[in-house]
Design a protein around this motif. Structure first.
Motif, PDB file in Angstrom:
ATOM      1  N   ALA A   5      44.327  25.543 -18.046  1.00 30.90           N
ATOM      2  CA  ALA A   5      44.384  24.349 -17.214  1.00 30.90           C
ATOM      3  C   ALA A   5      43.211  24.279 -16.246  1.00 30.90           C
ATOM      4  CB  ALA A   5      45.701  24.305 -16.440  1.00 30.90           C
ATOM      5  N   ALA A   6      42.740  25.446 -15.807  1.00 33.89           N
ATOM      6  CA  ALA A   6      41.656  25.467 -14.836  1.00 33.89           C
ATOM      7  C   ALA A   6      40.362  24.904 -15.408  1.00 33.89           C
ATOM      8  CB  ALA A   6      41.439  26.889 -14.330  1.00 33.89           C
ATOM      9  N   ARG A   7      40.187  24.943 -16.749  1.00 36.59           N
ATOM     10  CA  ARG A   7      38.993  24.400 -17.389  1.00 36.59           C
ATOM     11  C   ARG A   7      39.361  23.339 -18.414  1.00 36.59           C
ATOM     12  NH1 ARG A   7      34.992  25.194 -14.208  1.00 36.59           N
ATOM     13  NH2 ARG A   7      33.503  25.034 -15.921  1.00 36.59           N
ATOM     14  N   ARG A   8      40.409  22.565 -18.131  1.00 35.17           N
ATOM     15  CA  ARG A   8      40.944  21.632 -19.116  1.00 35.17           C
ATOM     16  C   ARG A   8      39.965  20.516 -19.473  1.00 35.17           C
ATOM     17  NH1 ARG A   8      45.329  19.418 -15.013  1.00 35.17           N
ATOM     18  NH2 ARG A   8      46.815  20.219 -16.516  1.00 35.17           N
ATOM     19  N   HIS A   9      38.949  20.276 -18.624  1.00 35.08           N
ATOM     20  CA  HIS A   9      37.985  19.206 -18.909  1.00 35.08           C
ATOM     21  C   HIS A   9      36.608  19.747 -19.288  1.00 35.08           C
ATOM     22  CE1 HIS A   9      41.076  16.545 -17.596  1.00 35.08           C
ATOM     23  NE2 HIS A   9      41.050  16.990 -16.355  1.00 35.08           N
ATOM     24  N   GLN A  10      36.558  20.997 -19.673  1.00 39.90           N
ATOM     25  CA  GLN A  10      35.297  21.614 -20.059  1.00 39.90           C
ATOM     26  C   GLN A  10      34.642  20.836 -21.201  1.00 39.90           C
ATOM     27  OE1 GLN A  10      34.136  24.479 -18.463  1.00 39.90           O
ATOM     28  NE2 GLN A  10      32.214  24.056 -19.500  1.00 39.90           N
TER      29      GLN A  10
ATOM     30  N   ASP B 222      35.988   8.498 -29.053  1.00 37.65           N
ATOM     31  CA  ASP B 222      37.356   8.529 -29.559  1.00 37.65           C
ATOM     32  C   ASP B 222      38.086   9.719 -28.943  1.00 37.65           C
ATOM     33  OD1 ASP B 222      36.614   6.392 -31.079  1.00 37.65           O
ATOM     34  OD2 ASP B 222      36.697   7.437 -33.013  1.00 37.65           O
ATOM     35  N   GLY B 223      39.343   9.500 -28.594  1.00 41.10           N
ATOM     36  CA  GLY B 223      40.111  10.534 -27.911  1.00 41.10           C
ATOM     37  C   GLY B 223      39.884  10.562 -26.414  1.00 41.10           C
ATOM     38  N   GLY B 224      39.190   9.550 -25.899  1.00 44.60           N
ATOM     39  CA  GLY B 224      38.881   9.493 -24.479  1.00 44.60           C
ATOM     40  C   GLY B 224      40.047   9.020 -23.631  1.00 44.60           C
ATOM     41  N   ARG B 225      39.753   8.866 -22.340  1.00 42.80           N
ATOM     42  CA  ARG B 225      40.780   8.482 -21.372  1.00 42.80           C
ATOM     43  C   ARG B 225      40.259   7.374 -20.455  1.00 42.80           C
ATOM     44  NH1 ARG B 225      43.109  11.129 -24.563  1.00 42.80           N
ATOM     45  NH2 ARG B 225      44.232  13.117 -24.247  1.00 42.80           N
ATOM     46  N   VAL B 226      41.065   6.348 -20.253  1.00 43.04           N
ATOM     47  CA  VAL B 226      40.802   5.326 -19.241  1.00 43.04           C
ATOM     48  C   VAL B 226      41.944   5.387 -18.242  1.00 43.04           C
ATOM     49  CG1 VAL B 226      40.486   2.884 -18.722  1.00 43.04           C
ATOM     50  CG2 VAL B 226      39.573   3.840 -20.872  1.00 43.04           C
ATOM     51  N   ILE B 227      41.612   5.563 -16.977  1.00 43.06           N
ATOM     52  CA  ILE B 227      42.630   5.656 -15.928  1.00 43.06           C
ATOM     53  C   ILE B 227      42.290   4.647 -14.847  1.00 43.06           C
ATOM     54  CG2 ILE B 227      43.734   7.171 -14.233  1.00 43.06           C
ATOM     55  CD1 ILE B 227      42.651   9.517 -16.065  1.00 43.06           C
ATOM     56  N   ASN B 228      43.196   3.719 -14.629  1.00 43.20           N
ATOM     57  CA  ASN B 228      43.019   2.694 -13.609  1.00 43.20           C
ATOM     58  C   ASN B 228      43.855   3.045 -12.380  1.00 43.20           C
ATOM     59  OD1 ASN B 228      41.378   1.058 -15.321  1.00 43.20           O
ATOM     60  ND2 ASN B 228      43.228   0.315 -16.338  1.00 43.20           N
ATOM     61  N   ILE B 229      43.227   3.035 -11.220  1.00 42.06           N
ATOM     62  CA  ILE B 229      43.962   3.324  -9.987  1.00 42.06           C
ATOM     63  C   ILE B 229      44.597   2.035  -9.484  1.00 42.06           C
ATOM     64  CG2 ILE B 229      43.861   4.248  -7.657  1.00 42.06           C
ATOM     65  CD1 ILE B 229      43.357   6.293  -9.930  1.00 42.06           C
ATOM     66  N   SER B 230      45.910   1.996  -9.567  1.00 43.19           N
ATOM     67  CA  SER B 230      46.697   0.836  -9.174  1.00 43.19           C
ATOM     68  C   SER B 230      47.220   1.046  -7.757  1.00 43.19           C
ATOM     69  CB  SER B 230      47.829   0.627 -10.186  1.00 43.19           C
ATOM     70  OG  SER B 230      48.624  -0.479  -9.837  1.00 43.19           O
ATOM     71  N   SER B 231      48.424   0.594  -7.483  1.00 38.61           N
ATOM     72  CA  SER B 231      49.016   0.746  -6.148  1.00 38.61           C
ATOM     73  C   SER B 231      50.520   0.556  -6.222  1.00 38.61           C
ATOM     74  CB  SER B 231      48.432  -0.278  -5.179  1.00 38.61           C
ATOM     75  OG  SER B 231      49.138  -0.245  -3.936  1.00 38.61           O
ATOM     76  N   VAL B 232      51.227   1.273  -5.354  1.00 43.86           N
ATOM     77  CA  VAL B 232      52.676   1.131  -5.295  1.00 43.86           C
ATOM     78  C   VAL B 232      53.084  -0.281  -4.881  1.00 43.86           C
ATOM     79  CG1 VAL B 232      52.949   1.851  -2.883  1.00 43.86           C
ATOM     80  CG2 VAL B 232      54.770   2.334  -4.523  1.00 43.86           C
ATOM     81  N   VAL B 233      52.176  -1.042  -4.256  1.00 43.38           N
ATOM     82  CA  VAL B 233      52.560  -2.385  -3.800  1.00 43.38           C
ATOM     83  C   VAL B 233      52.826  -3.338  -4.952  1.00 43.38           C
ATOM     84  CG1 VAL B 233      51.389  -2.210  -1.569  1.00 43.38           C
ATOM     85  CG2 VAL B 233      50.163  -3.166  -3.534  1.00 43.38           C
TER      86      VAL B 233
ATOM     87  N   ALA C 295      44.199  12.638 -17.507  1.00 41.82           N
ATOM     88  CA  ALA C 295      42.923  12.716 -18.218  1.00 41.82           C
ATOM     89  C   ALA C 295      42.872  13.865 -19.207  1.00 41.82           C
ATOM     90  CB  ALA C 295      41.781  12.869 -17.212  1.00 41.82           C
ATOM     91  N   SER C 296      43.840  14.747 -19.173  1.00 41.84           N
ATOM     92  CA  SER C 296      43.795  15.966 -19.969  1.00 41.84           C
ATOM     93  C   SER C 296      44.403  15.781 -21.348  1.00 41.84           C
ATOM     94  CB  SER C 296      44.551  17.083 -19.240  1.00 41.84           C
ATOM     95  OG  SER C 296      45.956  16.862 -19.321  1.00 41.84           O
ATOM     96  N   ASP C 297      44.203  16.775 -22.203  1.00 38.72           N
ATOM     97  CA  ASP C 297      44.788  16.755 -23.537  1.00 38.72           C
ATOM     98  C   ASP C 297      46.302  16.889 -23.485  1.00 38.72           C
ATOM     99  OD1 ASP C 297      44.348  16.691 -26.448  1.00 38.72           O
ATOM    100  OD2 ASP C 297      45.204  18.719 -26.374  1.00 38.72           O
ATOM    101  N   GLU C 298      46.814  17.499 -22.399  1.00 34.31           N
ATOM    102  CA  GLU C 298      48.271  17.615 -22.266  1.00 34.31           C
ATOM    103  C   GLU C 298      48.955  16.255 -22.199  1.00 34.31           C
ATOM    104  OE1 GLU C 298      45.996  19.525 -20.422  1.00 34.31           O
ATOM    105  OE2 GLU C 298      47.131  21.087 -19.381  1.00 34.31           O
ATOM    106  N   ALA C 299      48.208  15.230 -21.787  1.00 29.53           N
ATOM    107  CA  ALA C 299      48.771  13.881 -21.664  1.00 29.53           C
ATOM    108  C   ALA C 299      48.399  12.999 -22.855  1.00 29.53           C
ATOM    109  CB  ALA C 299      48.297  13.235 -20.369  1.00 29.53           C
ATOM    110  N   ARG C 300      48.085  13.605 -23.983  1.00 33.94           N
ATOM    111  CA  ARG C 300      47.638  12.834 -25.152  1.00 33.94           C
ATOM    112  C   ARG C 300      48.700  11.874 -25.685  1.00 33.94           C
ATOM    113  NH1 ARG C 300      48.821  17.907 -26.027  1.00 33.94           N
ATOM    114  NH2 ARG C 300      50.347  18.523 -27.632  1.00 33.94           N
ATOM    115  N   TRP C 301      49.972  12.117 -25.373  1.00 33.93           N
ATOM    116  CA  TRP C 301      51.068  11.295 -25.879  1.00 33.93           C
ATOM    117  C   TRP C 301      51.584  10.317 -24.816  1.00 33.93           C
ATOM    118  CZ3 TRP C 301      51.527  10.368 -30.643  1.00 33.93           C
ATOM    119  CH2 TRP C 301      52.710   9.968 -31.251  1.00 33.93           C
ATOM    120  N   VAL C 302      50.799  10.178 -23.740  1.00 36.63           N
ATOM    121  CA  VAL C 302      51.161   9.270 -22.643  1.00 36.63           C
ATOM    122  C   VAL C 302      50.134   8.152 -22.589  1.00 36.63           C
ATOM    123  CG1 VAL C 302      51.520   9.050 -20.156  1.00 36.63           C
ATOM    124  CG2 VAL C 302      52.169  11.178 -21.324  1.00 36.63           C
TER     125      VAL C 302
END
Length: 260
Positions: free
Chosen positions: A4-9, A143-154, A238-245
């Motif tokens: 986990a410490a180098r999960r984005h290597q 391919d296999g990348g990640r897009v993460i949008n910072i939203s808000s609780v509001v 952003a990690s591979d652990e979240a590949r199914w999310v």
């Protein structure tokens, strides 16, 4: 060192608004876990350079990318700067693995006090810019990348003082859902992470003791969020652990307003 410490290597990341607040914490976290991080900034070059130097001092890799958002051609300007900076390095291939759309502004005004200029600016930076950054960046995103949008609780509560801001983030939430469907065949996940009341300079009202107390009490933990709290969630998504999310709106608000 744990996996986990180098999960984005070996990965390359771009964090918009990556020099301050939540973006800075995300830049630090991704770099600490092995990613080469492009730290985007709009105006504060000093903050961007400081963030890059901090990352390098911690053993990570990063470089600044400048582009003012909310103006015509902002996405093209950003990607041109990213391409130039990446081409000058010998420690990364062309392309991108992680895109974090974090840059944004607030508009703490009720509906009656919002001008057309206010409205246009908050939408230009918070909604239009990430839309076209993603659009222009799809040929760079591997391919296999990640897009993460910072939203808000509001976007899940009614909060009149931030109506225009909440609308920009609600639009970003729908973009997240649609893109997850569209990009799934490429193995790309798209998710939104939604902070609550967080200790950053984007919220000037935190300087008011009564408001600060009220925001802290909104969380089930009785405190304001720390940017690191959000960065930890982003790193996982952003990690591979979240590949199914994918296509998810992830509440990272510390349980704000659960009882309301």
């Amino acid at each position: 060192m744990t996996t986990a410490a180098r999960r984005h290597q070996g990965r390359t990341a771009l964090v918009t608004g990556g020099s301050r607040g939540i973006g800075r914490a995300i830049s630090h976290r991704l770099a600490r876990e092995g990613a080469l991080v492009a730290v985007h900034y709009g105006h504060d070059a000093t903050a961007a350079e400081r963030t890059v130097k901090e990352i390098e001092a911690d053993g990570g890799r990063a470089f600044p990318v400048h582009a003012e958002l909310g103006v015509p051609g902002d996405a093209d300007t950003l990607w041109a700067a990213f391409d130039r900076a990446l081409a000058e390095r010998d420690d990364a291939p062309a392309g991108l693995d992680i895109l974090v759309n974090n840059a944004g502004i607030t508009l703490p005004r009720p509906l009656a006090r919002v001008t057309e200029a206010d409205y246009d600016r908050v939408f230009a930076i918070n909604t239009k810019a990430p839309f076209f950054i993603i659009q222009r960046g799809l040929d760079r995103l591997r391919d296999g990348g990640r897009v993460i949008n910072i939203s808000s609780v509001v976007t899940r509560i009614a909060y009149p003082p931030l109506v225009s801001y909440a609308m920009t983030k609600a639009a970003l939430d729908h973009l997240t859902l649609t893109l997850a469907q569209e990009l799934g065949p490429r193995g790309i996940t798209v998710n939104a992470v939604a902070p609550g009341y967080t200790e950053t300079e984007i919220n000037p009202t935190l300087a008011v003791p009564e408001i600060r107390r009220r925001y802290s009490e909104a969380s089930t933990f009785g405190r304001l969020g720390d940017p690191v709290d959000i960065a930890d969630v982003v790193s996982f998504v952003a990690s591979d652990e979240a590949r199914w999310v994918t296509g998810q709106w992830i509440d990272a608000s510390g349980g704000a307003h659960l009882g309301v």
